[in-house]
Design a protein around this motif. Structure first.
Motif, PDB file in Angstrom:
ATOM      1  N   LEU A  83       0.925  -1.176   0.066  1.00  0.00           N
ATOM      2  CA  LEU A  83       0.164  -0.079  -0.060  1.00  0.00           C
ATOM      3  C   LEU A  83       0.919   1.463  -0.133  1.00  0.00           C
ATOM      4  O   LEU A  83       1.690   1.277   0.968  1.00  0.00           O
ATOM      5  CB  LEU A  83      -0.821  -0.040   1.222  1.00  0.00           C
ATOM      6  CG  LEU A  83      -2.199  -1.210   1.427  1.00  0.00           C
ATOM      7  CD1 LEU A  83      -2.698  -0.998   2.674  1.00  0.00           C
ATOM      8  CD2 LEU A  83      -2.964  -0.882   0.177  1.00  0.00           C
ATOM      9  N   PRO A  84       0.634   2.067  -0.816  1.00  0.00           N
ATOM     10  CA  PRO A  84       1.441   3.382  -1.005  1.00  0.00           C
ATOM     11  C   PRO A  84       0.801   4.750  -0.142  1.00  0.00           C
ATOM     12  O   PRO A  84      -0.258   4.540   0.118  1.00  0.00           O
ATOM     13  CB  PRO A  84       1.404   3.866  -2.539  1.00  0.00           C
ATOM     14  CG  PRO A  84       0.124   3.583  -2.923  1.00  0.00           C
ATOM     15  CD  PRO A  84      -0.190   1.912  -1.962  1.00  0.00           C
ATOM     16  N   TYR A  85       1.752   5.313   0.234  1.00  0.00           N
ATOM     17  CA  TYR A  85       1.478   6.524   1.120  1.00  0.00           C
ATOM     18  C   TYR A  85       2.307   7.720   0.760  1.00  0.00           C
ATOM     19  O   TYR A  85       3.268   7.539   0.495  1.00  0.00           O
ATOM     20  CB  TYR A  85       1.776   6.130   2.737  1.00  0.00           C
ATOM     21  CG  TYR A  85       0.491   4.912   3.191  1.00  0.00           C
ATOM     22  CD1 TYR A  85      -0.430   4.844   3.335  1.00  0.00           C
ATOM     23  CD2 TYR A  85       1.294   3.603   3.264  1.00  0.00           C
ATOM     24  CE1 TYR A  85      -1.479   4.064   3.954  1.00  0.00           C
ATOM     25  CE2 TYR A  85       0.678   2.663   3.734  1.00  0.00           C
ATOM     26  CZ  TYR A  85      -0.611   2.643   4.010  1.00  0.00           C
ATOM     27  OH  TYR A  85      -1.527   1.556   4.364  1.00  0.00           O
ATOM     28  N   ARG A  86       1.693   8.973   1.123  1.00  0.00           N
ATOM     29  CA  ARG A  86       2.402  10.034   0.663  1.00  0.00           C
ATOM     30  C   ARG A  86       3.227  10.444   1.605  1.00  0.00           C
ATOM     31  O   ARG A  86       4.206  11.094   1.663  1.00  0.00           O
ATOM     32  CB  ARG A  86       1.289  11.132   0.416  1.00  0.00           C
ATOM     33  CG  ARG A  86       1.920  12.497   0.326  1.00  0.00           C
ATOM     34  CD  ARG A  86       2.750  12.898  -0.691  1.00  0.00           C
ATOM     35  NE  ARG A  86       3.259  14.349  -0.886  1.00  0.00           N
ATOM     36  CZ  ARG A  86       4.607  14.567  -0.216  1.00  0.00           C
ATOM     37  NH1 ARG A  86       5.093  13.590   0.566  1.00  0.00           N
ATOM     38  NH2 ARG A  86       4.970  15.676  -0.146  1.00  0.00           N
ATOM     39  N   SER A  87       3.104   9.949   3.191  1.00  0.00           N
ATOM     40  CA  SER A  87       3.809  10.388   4.114  1.00  0.00           C
ATOM     41  C   SER A  87       3.557   9.261   5.323  1.00  0.00           C
ATOM     42  O   SER A  87       2.739   8.522   5.148  1.00  0.00           O
ATOM     43  CB  SER A  87       3.582  11.594   4.683  1.00  0.00           C
ATOM     44  OG  SER A  87       2.170  11.763   5.286  1.00  0.00           O
ATOM     45  N   ARG A  88       4.758   9.317   6.244  1.00  0.00           N
ATOM     46  CA  ARG A  88       4.363   8.367   7.411  1.00  0.00           C
ATOM     47  C   ARG A  88       3.038   8.794   8.171  1.00  0.00           C
ATOM     48  O   ARG A  88       2.502   7.996   8.767  1.00  0.00           O
ATOM     49  CB  ARG A  88       5.788   8.469   7.973  1.00  0.00           C
ATOM     50  CG  ARG A  88       7.021   8.017   7.474  1.00  0.00           C
ATOM     51  CD  ARG A  88       8.253   8.536   7.985  1.00  0.00           C
ATOM     52  NE  ARG A  88       9.259   8.230   7.091  1.00  0.00           N
ATOM     53  CZ  ARG A  88       9.664   8.988   5.948  1.00  0.00           C
ATOM     54  NH1 ARG A  88       9.002  10.112   5.935  1.00  0.00           N
ATOM     55  NH2 ARG A  88      10.656   8.574   5.439  1.00  0.00           N
ATOM     56  N   TYR A  89       2.845   9.908   8.185  1.00  0.00           N
ATOM     57  CA  TYR A  89       1.668  10.454   9.036  1.00  0.00           C
ATOM     58  C   TYR A  89       0.469   9.991   8.464  1.00  0.00           C
ATOM     59  O   TYR A  89      -0.488   9.491   9.144  1.00  0.00           O
ATOM     60  CB  TYR A  89       1.623  12.218   8.780  1.00  0.00           C
ATOM     61  CG  TYR A  89       0.392  12.761   9.630  1.00  0.00           C
ATOM     62  CD1 TYR A  89       0.009  12.321  10.723  1.00  0.00           C
ATOM     63  CD2 TYR A  89      -0.308  13.522   8.647  1.00  0.00           C
ATOM     64  CE1 TYR A  89      -1.217  13.012  11.218  1.00  0.00           C
ATOM     65  CE2 TYR A  89      -1.439  14.240   9.216  1.00  0.00           C
ATOM     66  CZ  TYR A  89      -1.841  14.014  10.247  1.00  0.00           C
ATOM     67  OH  TYR A  89      -3.033  14.647  10.976  1.00  0.00           O
TER      68      TYR A  89
END
Length: 319
Positions: free
Chosen positions: A59-65
């Motif tokens: 799963l891709p995410y823009r940030s750790r947040y």
């Protein structure tokens, strides 16, 4: 029309295809210390060089947040969540504070001055349970509704936001010179008027020593500390003392000269030992008559002070 098990399985397959697409479409690198073990990273080509991260599930995410919020929703273990939180602290400028509830973190999104010179700051918060907040007001409302936070925890949150607004954070202060008591700091404003401000050891900012000493008396500073500030007022702000005024009273001539009727007038301000300011002698005398510790002789001396002051200024004018 209802849904059956096949619909659910198809949705799961759809999600897997989306994940595979994201994983195959881009070139991902094995993660470094900035992400949990098994995660991957890539940098988006372009002017911003945005970083994306990929979970071990693809799963891709823009940030750790963004990632940690999804981890909470998908019931990741507390250990995995703590690892991601640690990465946020190290690589995304999140911070901890002893004034926030245990397990909470925060991040400064922006801070500075508005066009009219007012200080502002924007903070984001993440609770131990994964709830996100963009203001302390919503946090306090949340804490009240949940009912699990103590009054002490609420007060510490209020103290946290006061600390964030501290003038120590807003301005660059210089060590004080002889014009302020030991331990105090100073700064000159960058405005056209170049106002001077002073800062107490406790972090309270004052425009003048006159304003500072009144607050010092209210906050029960020691007599020695108050006397030190009083001496600075007399040396640097034009205040004076007189044997005709009560003990530890001081005065300052605000202005004097010929009025519209060509009569000599003067405006004198007073500051009592209790930190009460007066713009004329009349309310000062009324204060003495209604306050313990003052005598009839004090009142007579004050009247003599005014008579003698008027006499001296008249003699000076005709010399």
């Amino acid at each position: 029309m209802g849904y059956d098990e096949k619909d659910i399985e198809n949705c799961k397959e759809f999600l897997k295809n989306v994940v595979r697409f994201a994983e195959k479409k881009y070139r991902w690198k094995d993660g470094d210390e900035s992400v949990p073990t098994g995660w991957k990273v890539r940098v988006c080509d372009g002017e911003t060089d945005r970083e994306y991260i990929l979970s071990s599930e693809g799963l891709p995410y823009r940030s750790r947040y963004v990632a940690i919020q999804d981890m909470f929703k998908r019931n990741f273990s507390q250990a995995d969540i703590e690892i991601m939180k640690d990465k946020m602290l190290q690589f995304e400028n999140w911070e901890t504070s002893d004034l926030l509830p245990e397990g909470w973190i925060f991040k400064k999104i922006s801070e500075g001055f508005t066009k009219d010179g007012k200080w502002y700051s924007t903070l984001h918060y993440l609770s131990k349970e994964g709830s996100t907040f963009e203001s302390m007001k919503t946090i306090l409302e949340h804490m009240k509704l949940r009912g699990k936070y103590s009054e002490k925890a609420v007060e510490k949150c209020k103290e946290f936001i006061r600390d964030q607004k501290s003038v120590l954070k807003k301005y660059e202060w210089n060590e004080g010179d002889d014009s302020v008591p030991n331990g105090w700091k100073m700064r000159i404003s960058e405005t056209e008027g170049q106002w001077q401000f002073i800062l107490s050891p406790e972090g309270r900012q004052y425009r003048t020593r006159f304003v500072a000493i009144q607050d010092m008396i209210k906050k029960n500073y020691s007599l020695k500390e108050v006397e030190s500030m009083r001496s600075k007022m007399m040396k640097y702000e034009g205040w004076e003392e007189s044997g005709l005024l009560p003990q530890n009273w001081i005065f300052r001539v605000k202005w004097e000269g010929l009025g519209k009727d060509n009569k000599w007038t003067s405006n004198i301000g007073y500051l009592s030992r209790e930190g009460v300011p007066f713009d004329s002698m009349k309310p000062a005398i009324h204060f003495m008559k209604s306050t313990e510790g003052y005598t009839e002789q004090d009142v007579k001396n004050c009247k003599e002070f005014i008579r003698k002051r008027n006499q001296d200024t008249q003699e000076e004018r005709f010399e």
